[in-house]
Write an enzyme that holds these catalytic residues in place. Sequence first.
Site, PDB file in Angstrom:
ATOM      1  N   ASP A   1       0.737  -1.290   0.077  1.00 45.66           N
ATOM      2  CA  ASP A   1      -0.138  -0.062   0.097  1.00 45.66           C
ATOM      3  C   ASP A   1       0.815   1.303  -0.078  1.00 45.66           C
ATOM      4  OD1 ASP A   1      -2.490   1.467   0.520  1.00 45.66           O
ATOM      5  OD2 ASP A   1      -3.162  -0.602   1.220  1.00 45.66           O
TER       6      ASP A   1
ATOM      7  N   ASP B   1      -3.423   4.500  -2.351  1.00 47.46           N
ATOM      8  CA  ASP B   1      -4.684   4.966  -1.615  1.00 47.46           C
ATOM      9  C   ASP B   1      -5.027   6.035  -1.813  1.00 47.46           C
ATOM     10  OD1 ASP B   1      -5.936   4.118   1.155  1.00 47.46           O
ATOM     11  OD2 ASP B   1      -5.210   6.307   1.400  1.00 47.46           O
TER      12      ASP B   1
ATOM     13  N   HIS C   1     -11.285  -3.931   3.185  1.00 48.42           N
ATOM     14  CA  HIS C   1     -11.198  -3.714   4.692  1.00 48.42           C
ATOM     15  C   HIS C   1     -12.040  -2.435   4.800  1.00 48.42           C
ATOM     16  CE1 HIS C   1      -8.511  -1.097   2.783  1.00 48.42           C
ATOM     17  NE2 HIS C   1      -8.309  -0.193   3.626  1.00 48.42           N
ATOM     18  N   ASP C   2     -12.751  -1.891   3.888  1.00 51.24           N
ATOM     19  CA  ASP C   2     -13.472  -0.604   3.843  1.00 51.24           C
ATOM     20  C   ASP C   2     -14.962  -0.909   3.821  1.00 51.24           C
ATOM     21  OD1 ASP C   2     -11.462   1.019   4.096  1.00 51.24           O
ATOM     22  OD2 ASP C   2     -11.081   1.487   2.222  1.00 51.24           O
TER      23      ASP C   2
ATOM     24  N   GLU D   1      -6.595   3.263  -5.869  1.00 47.93           N
ATOM     25  CA  GLU D   1      -8.114   3.298  -5.207  1.00 47.93           C
ATOM     26  C   GLU D   1      -8.707   4.580  -5.843  1.00 47.93           C
ATOM     27  OE1 GLU D   1     -10.109   3.242  -1.153  1.00 47.93           O
ATOM     28  OE2 GLU D   1      -8.373   4.545  -1.390  1.00 47.93           O
TER      29      GLU D   1
HETATM   30  C1  NOJ Z   1      -8.802   4.446   1.789  1.00 50.19           C
HETATM   31  C2  NOJ Z   1      -8.336   3.132   2.621  1.00 50.19           C
HETATM   32  O1  NOJ Z   1      -8.756   1.782   2.049  1.00 50.19           O
HETATM   33  C3  NOJ Z   1      -9.118   3.316   4.077  1.00 50.19           C
HETATM   34  O2  NOJ Z   1      -9.062   2.421   4.708  1.00 50.19           O
HETATM   35  C4  NOJ Z   1      -8.566   4.591   4.760  1.00 50.19           C
HETATM   36  O3  NOJ Z   1      -9.293   4.656   5.924  1.00 50.19           O
HETATM   37  C5  NOJ Z   1      -8.569   5.646   3.728  1.00 50.19           C
HETATM   38  N1  NOJ Z   1      -8.390   5.476   2.272  1.00 50.19           N
HETATM   39  C6  NOJ Z   1      -7.763   6.876   4.232  1.00 50.19           C
HETATM   40  O4  NOJ Z   1      -6.226   6.548   3.910  1.00 50.19           O
END
Ligand code: NOJ
Length: 532
Positions: free
Chosen positions: A103, A205, A333-334, A271
Site C-alpha cells: 500500500d 490509496d 477492509h472498507d 484506489e
Molecule cells: C482508503 C483506505 O482503504 C481506507 O481504509 C482509509 O481509511 C482511507 N483510504 C484513508 O487513507
Amino acid sequence: MAYHWWQRGVIYQIYPRSFKDSNGDGIGDLEGIIQKLDYLNNGTHDSLGIEAIWISPFYPSPMADFGYDVANYVDIDPMFGDLADFDRLITEAHQRGIKVIIDYVPNHTSEEHPWFLESRSSRDNPRRDWYIWRDAKPDGSPPNNWGSWFGGPSWTWDEHTGQYYLHSFTKEQPDLNWANPAVYQAMMDVLRFWLDRGVDGFRMDVVFLIDKHPQLLDNPPNPNPAPDLSPNDLAGRQLNIHNREQPGLFKYLRDFRKLTDEYTDRVIIGEIWVELDAWVKYFGENGDALHLPFNFRLLQLPEWNAELVRQSVDELEQALPSFGWGNYVLGSHDIGRLATRIGQDQARIAAMLLLTLRGTPTLYNGDEIGMENGVIPPDKIRDPQGIILGAHRTRDVCRTPVQWDSSAYAGFSTVEPWLPVSEDYRSRNIQVQGLDPKSMLSLYRKLLWYRHGSAALYGGSYLPVDGPAGTYLYLREHDSERKLIALNFTNETKAVTLTDHGRIVLSTYLDREEAINGEFHLRANEGVIIEL
Ligand code: NOJ
Ligand code: CA
C-alpha cells in the site's frame, strides 16, 4: 498473447492486523503472513492458488486510521516486524510464485510524521509548505467548506501557529501538498525505495485526491444527498469536485508509471471511487498511467441481481480502452463482508462470477470462507469512521480476525485479539472448510486452480448470452477453448436451453460433473461452468 502476472493472476488482499498473529500480542504481523504463505499457494491444489498478495499498510504509525496514517514511509512498525522480516516475506513469497503488492498512501501522512512535526512547528519552518495551511476566514471559520470523508470539516485549527491545516480524513491525517516539488520528490523516492527492495507493485490509496484545486474553491451543495447521512457528514452533502480529480493528477500518475516502468513487470493499482466515464481516464491517454484503476462498481449496485450485475460488467467491457485491462473487487477492509451483503448462497455465485470474468479479480482475506460481518459492541468500536460517523458506519465489522481453526481465538492468536473473533469461528474456519469437499473454501480453491489453467478464463474474450430472467450467462473463449458460465441469482430452478453440447465441469454446489445436451437446469442459487 502473453499476459502479465497482474492480468492472469488473482490478487489476495491481506489486512495485516487481522490475518495472523505470530507473537501473541493479539495483532497480526509480517511473520504471521510468512507462516501462512503455504496456505495461499504451495503449488498444489490443496492451497488457495493465488498469484499475488496486496498487504494493507504496515508502516510505523500511531494507528489513528490503522496504518493509513503513516509516520515513516520507509520502515515497518515494530508491531508488525522489521525490514528484515519484510525482506524475508518478499523472498518467501517469491519462492512460491506469489507477487507482493504494498500500500502506498500518498494523500496524507500521520500527524506524527517528522515532516508534519516540522511543518506545524512554525510558519517559517522550511517544511511549512509540505502540507496545506491557510488562514481562517475573518469570522474565524475554516478557509473553505470542504468536509472530511470521515465526517466534520476537513480543516483543523492549529493554535500554536494560528492557521488551519487540511485533512481529507481524520485530523490525525494531514494532507500533503503535492504542488510543492520537494513533496513530490520525497514521495517519488518512497516508491523507488520499495521498488529497489523488490516489491512487485503498489496499491495507491485514494490517489484521485492528491491534487487539489489551486484556489481551494468551495464545493457546491449535493442536490441528492443520501437520506441516512449523519449530521456531521459534510462531504456527503457536497459535490466533491474541487478536492479531487484535478487536472494535475494525471501528470503524477504518468510519473508513477514512468518510474515503475524502469523496473521489470511491476504494477500500479489506484484506489479511485469515480463514475465509469471518469474511471477509463485513469489508464492514461495511451495506457501511460495506472495499470489497474480499481473497479468498485459491483460493490455499488443498489441491489444484487442478475440484470444489474450483467449491466455493470457489460458497461465496463464496452468502456474499456484497447490498452486497458478490467478488474473486479467484491470485498475489502472498507466495506461490509460480501457474505453479509448478499447472503451465503449468493456468495458462492459471487465467487464464480469474480473468478470467471475477464479482468483481474481481487479477493479479500476471509471471503474465501464466507466470513460474515463481526458483531462489535459499541465500546469495542476502533475504526475512526465508526467513532465519528456512528456505529452503523464502522468498518471494524469486516476487519475481525481471520478464522483459521476451532481453537481459542480461532487460531489467529493466543490472546484476546484487537477486535473480537466472530462467534461462528468454530464452524466457519479454514481448517474445517479445508476438510469439507463442498465448503466455500473448496469452491474457491477449485475455481482458482481452474482459472489458473484456463486461457479462456484468464485471457479469453467475453460475450454475454441471453438466458432466463434472474440468470446471467456469458461465454469466455480463447482459440478452441470455450466456456459457458451460467449463474442463477434467484431462489428458483431455471431451465436453460443450449444450442451446443457441453459438459458441466464445476457447480457452485461442488456435486456434479455431467454431460448436457440441449436443455439443462440450474438449481436455486447455482452457478456452473460448462465446457463447450
Ligand atoms: C482508503 C483506505 O482503504 C481506507 O481504509 C482509509 O481509511 C482511507 N483510504 C484513508 O487513507
Ligand atoms: Ca503480533
